[in-house]
Design an enzyme around this catalytic site. Structure first.
Site, PDB file in Angstrom:
ATOM      1  N   GLY A  79      -3.574   6.760   1.155  1.00 25.17           N
ATOM      2  CA  GLY A  79      -4.342   5.575   0.775  1.00 25.17           C
ATOM      3  C   GLY A  79      -5.798   5.711   1.206  1.00 25.17           C
ATOM      4  O   GLY A  79      -6.098   6.308   2.237  1.00 25.17           O
TER       5      GLY A  79
ATOM      6  N   ASP B 197      -7.610   4.271   4.848  1.00 24.43           N
ATOM      7  CA  ASP B 197      -7.980   5.156   5.955  1.00 24.43           C
ATOM      8  C   ASP B 197      -8.906   6.230   5.387  1.00 24.43           C
ATOM      9  O   ASP B 197      -8.513   7.393   5.241  1.00 24.43           O
ATOM     10  CB  ASP B 197      -6.721   5.760   6.572  1.00 24.43           C
ATOM     11  CG  ASP B 197      -5.860   4.690   7.215  1.00 24.43           C
ATOM     12  OD1 ASP B 197      -6.349   4.022   8.139  1.00 24.43           O
ATOM     13  OD2 ASP B 197      -4.719   4.498   6.765  1.00 24.43           O
TER      14      ASP B 197
ATOM     15  N   GLY C 145       0.838  -1.204   0.000  1.00 24.05           N
ATOM     16  CA  GLY C 145       0.000   0.000   0.000  1.00 24.05           C
ATOM     17  C   GLY C 145       0.877   1.260   0.000  1.00 24.05           C
ATOM     18  O   GLY C 145       0.694   2.160  -0.820  1.00 24.05           O
ATOM     19  N   HIS C 146       1.847   1.294   0.922  1.00 26.16           N
ATOM     20  CA  HIS C 146       2.764   2.447   0.964  1.00 26.16           C
ATOM     21  C   HIS C 146       3.535   2.557  -0.344  1.00 26.16           C
ATOM     22  O   HIS C 146       3.717   3.648  -0.889  1.00 26.16           O
ATOM     23  CB  HIS C 146       3.793   2.277   2.087  1.00 26.16           C
ATOM     24  CG  HIS C 146       3.211   2.225   3.465  1.00 26.16           C
ATOM     25  ND1 HIS C 146       3.192   1.085   4.226  1.00 26.16           N
ATOM     26  CD2 HIS C 146       2.633   3.194   4.224  1.00 26.16           C
ATOM     27  CE1 HIS C 146       2.637   1.336   5.393  1.00 26.16           C
ATOM     28  NE2 HIS C 146       2.283   2.611   5.425  1.00 26.16           N
TER      29      HIS C 146
ATOM     30  N   GLN D 260      -1.236  10.934  17.722  1.00 26.36           N
ATOM     31  CA  GLN D 260      -2.464  10.322  17.214  1.00 26.36           C
ATOM     32  C   GLN D 260      -2.781   8.982  17.875  1.00 26.36           C
ATOM     33  O   GLN D 260      -3.707   8.291  17.473  1.00 26.36           O
ATOM     34  CB  GLN D 260      -2.405  10.178  15.697  1.00 26.36           C
ATOM     35  CG  GLN D 260      -1.402   9.161  15.168  1.00 26.36           C
ATOM     36  CD  GLN D 260      -1.262   9.244  13.657  1.00 26.36           C
ATOM     37  OE1 GLN D 260      -0.651  10.161  13.125  1.00 26.36           O
ATOM     38  NE2 GLN D 260      -1.855   8.294  12.951  1.00 26.36           N
TER      39      GLN D 260
END
Ligand code: PAF
Length: 286
Positions: free
Chosen positions: A147, A150, A36-37, A61
């Site tokens: 992405g 999220d 994904g990254h 976070q």
């Protein structure tokens, strides 16, 4: 690939690139890279002259009960992967570089940042919006890549960028999945083998609901119940929410009469997975 640890060095590097007429692409990450990254980095490599990847496990976070300490970290492996896809700069600041002593300024995105993940993880989006705004200030990107896994984070960041007049273009990219459908996530490594096998119910639920919507089902209650029933096939799964909301505002819907998104948050033991799919009259899982 250059490894940079300070904001001053990053600014010097991006200013030099800009002076040579290069656009700057930023991929904000917390490391533990997966496909994904890498898909975000490849897209930045394709679109921008200078590709900066930030790798910062952002304490702001994480909630008190959350997994900041055990969040996977492997700088050597991440640096090798980033270099392989042609990243120019890996920016890996220490916490005191990002949050100098006395730090007191935060960004709170009202509404969007308070519901769903924001309700389950109080303070989470405040931490995300704040660090992303800071990274925008530090790197001065023309484009920043995120992405769609999220999904709410993406909407929060888009809202923040509009509201605060950041000139950066926020570029969303599709979810990357394992061959069996599980959305790639740095947290997947926490799943026990049994939970990992059962976690495919998330993508199955998304596919089934997308198919029902494409076949004409418009009753959001029916579609949500279908998602819950599919997830219930996994004995280890505990659903936090399975909800269909407006794709832009994330406001609840009763009828699927516009572009919407099915958002899932499901716990397997102490690991909480999220996944989603956009629903349109002819949608299918992407
Ligand atoms: O999605 C993430 O990895 C993080 O939330 C982000 C955007 C890098 C901010 O810390």
């Amino acid at each position: 690939m250059e490894l940079i640890r300070t904001v001053a060095e990053l600014r010097a590097r991006t200013a030099a690139a800009r002076g040579r007429g290069l656009s700057i692409g930023l991929v904000p990450t917390m490391g533990a890279f997966h496909e994904g990254h890498l898909s975000l980095m490849r897209r930045a490599r394709n679109d921008d002259g200078l590709v900066v990847v930030s790798l910062f496990v952002n304490p702001a976070q994480f909630g008190r009960e959350e997994d900041l300490e055990r969040y996977p970290r492997d700088l050597e492996r991440d640096a090798a992967l980033a270099a392989e896809v042609g990243v120019d700069v890996l920016f890996t600041p220490e916490a005191h570089e990002v949050y100098p002593s006395g730090f007191a300024t935060y960004i709170h995105v009202e509404g969007l940042g308070e519901i769903l993940e924001g309700a389950s993880r109080p303070g989470h989006f405040r931490g995300v919006a704040t660090v992303v705004a800071k990274l925008f200030q530090m790197a001065g990107p023309d484009r920043a890549y995120f992405g769609q896994k999220d999904y709410q984070q993406l909407r929060v960041i888009q809202r923040m960028a509009i509201d605060l007049d950041f000139s950066v273009k926020v570029v969303p990219l599709p979810i990357v999945r394992e061959p069996d459908g599980l959305a790639m996530s740095s947290r997947n490594v926490y799943l026990s083998p049994e939970a990992r096998a059962q976690a495919t119910v998330l993508s199955r639920a998304l596919r089934e609901v997308a198919a029902a919507a494409a076949a004409g089902e418009r009753d959001v209650g029916v579609l949500e119940a279908q998602a819950l029933a599919t997830i219930a096939n996994a004995p280890l799964a505990r659903t936090d929410y399975a909800t269909i909301v407006d794709a832009k505002t994330l406001a609840p819907l009763t009828l699927l009469d516009r572009e919407a998104v099915l958002l899932l948050a499901v716990r397997f033991g102490s690991t909480r997975l999220i996944d989603n799919t956009v629903l349109t009259p002819h949608s299918s899982i992407r």
